[in-house]
Scaffold this active site. Structure first.
Site, PDB file in Angstrom:
ATOM      1  N   ASP A  31      54.114  23.914  37.285  1.00  0.00           N
ATOM      2  CA  ASP A  31      55.236  22.986  37.404  1.00  0.00           C
ATOM      3  C   ASP A  31      54.744  21.544  37.492  1.00  0.00           C
ATOM      4  OD1 ASP A  31      56.796  25.241  37.516  1.00  0.00           O
ATOM      5  OD2 ASP A  31      57.646  24.839  39.496  1.00  0.00           O
ATOM      6  N   HIS A 173      50.740  24.411  40.334  1.00  0.00           N
ATOM      7  CA  HIS A 173      51.236  23.068  40.075  1.00  0.00           C
ATOM      8  C   HIS A 173      50.207  22.252  39.294  1.00  0.00           C
ATOM      9  CE1 HIS A 173      53.890  24.415  43.296  1.00  0.00           C
ATOM     10  NE2 HIS A 173      54.772  23.567  42.785  1.00  0.00           N
TER      11      HIS A 173
END
Length: 223
Positions: A31, A173
């Site tokens: 993400d 991430h």
């Protein structure tokens, strides 16, 4: 409003979650990117010949078009993480509509089958309706790498691999300093266990059932 977030995010009922538990495939997802950390992640992924799915934000995609091109050319999957990295409950409905509609691979309501992962997985009472109207599928995860914590990569990898099963969708991430090292440890652990990373579209993801949603709730709130 709180119920919408709990049922949509924590339980995830009706969203896409993990893949089939009977095979040997898992999916790595990232993400918040692309970012200056993306090339390091791509290097680790290439070392293991592992594809991944990147949920990108509109500002980061606009700031790093060369990385978007590099990700696509390397065979990674690009999906949407929205325009504003804010919980859905903090967005007025007209902003959430724009949030859900944006996608790096389509304009407007676009083609069906495109994925949207809400920031933090958060839901408002409108998220699922807006996703349906925009012909988007909400894509969540079942394993968190927790790379936002100030912990050694070895500890994070151990915790992550303990949760992984066939069909798992692993959330990482694009940005934390620890993530490239953590990614290498996770990929090594997956290889040792005979698990093969694939793109989300090749997993494929399945809708979260009532039973699976109850399990997610237990895991989220104190089990």
């Amino acid at each position: 409003m709180l119920a919408a977030d709990v049922l949509g995010r924590a339980a995830g009922w009706g969203a896409l979650g993990s893949g089939p538990r009977t095979g040997s495939h898992v999916a790595l997802t990232f993400d918040d990117g692309p970012s200056p950390r993306t090339p390091a992640l791509m290097t680790v992924l290439a070392r293991y010949s592992a594809p991944a799915t990147f949920f990108v934000t509109a500002p980061q995609a606009a700031a790093h078009p060369e990385l978007m091109k590099a990700l696509a050319e390397a065979g990674h999957q690009l999906e949407a993480h929205g325009i504003w990295h804010r919980p859905a409950l903090l967005l007025p409905p007209w902003k959430e509509w724009a949030q859900v509609r944006w996608h790096p691979r389509a304009t407007g309501a676009g083609a069906p089958g495109l994925l949207y992962r809400p920031p933090y997985g958060g839901h408002s009472p409108f998220t699922r309706l807006l996703a349906r109207l925009a012909r988007r599928q909400i894509a969540l995860w079942d394993v968190e790498g927790r790379d936002w914590l100030a912990l050694p990569a070895s500890e994070l990898a151990q915790h992550t691999l303990k949760q992984v099963r066939p069909g798992s969708v692993i959330l990482l991430h694009d940005g934390p300093e620890v993530t490239p090292e953590l990614l290498g440890l996770i990929l090594h652990g997956l290889h040792e266990r005979g698990l093969t990373p694939v793109l989300l579209r090749d997993l494929p993801m399945q809708r979260i059932s009532l039973r699976a949603g109850l399990g997610r709730l237990r895991a989220s709130y104190g089990r």
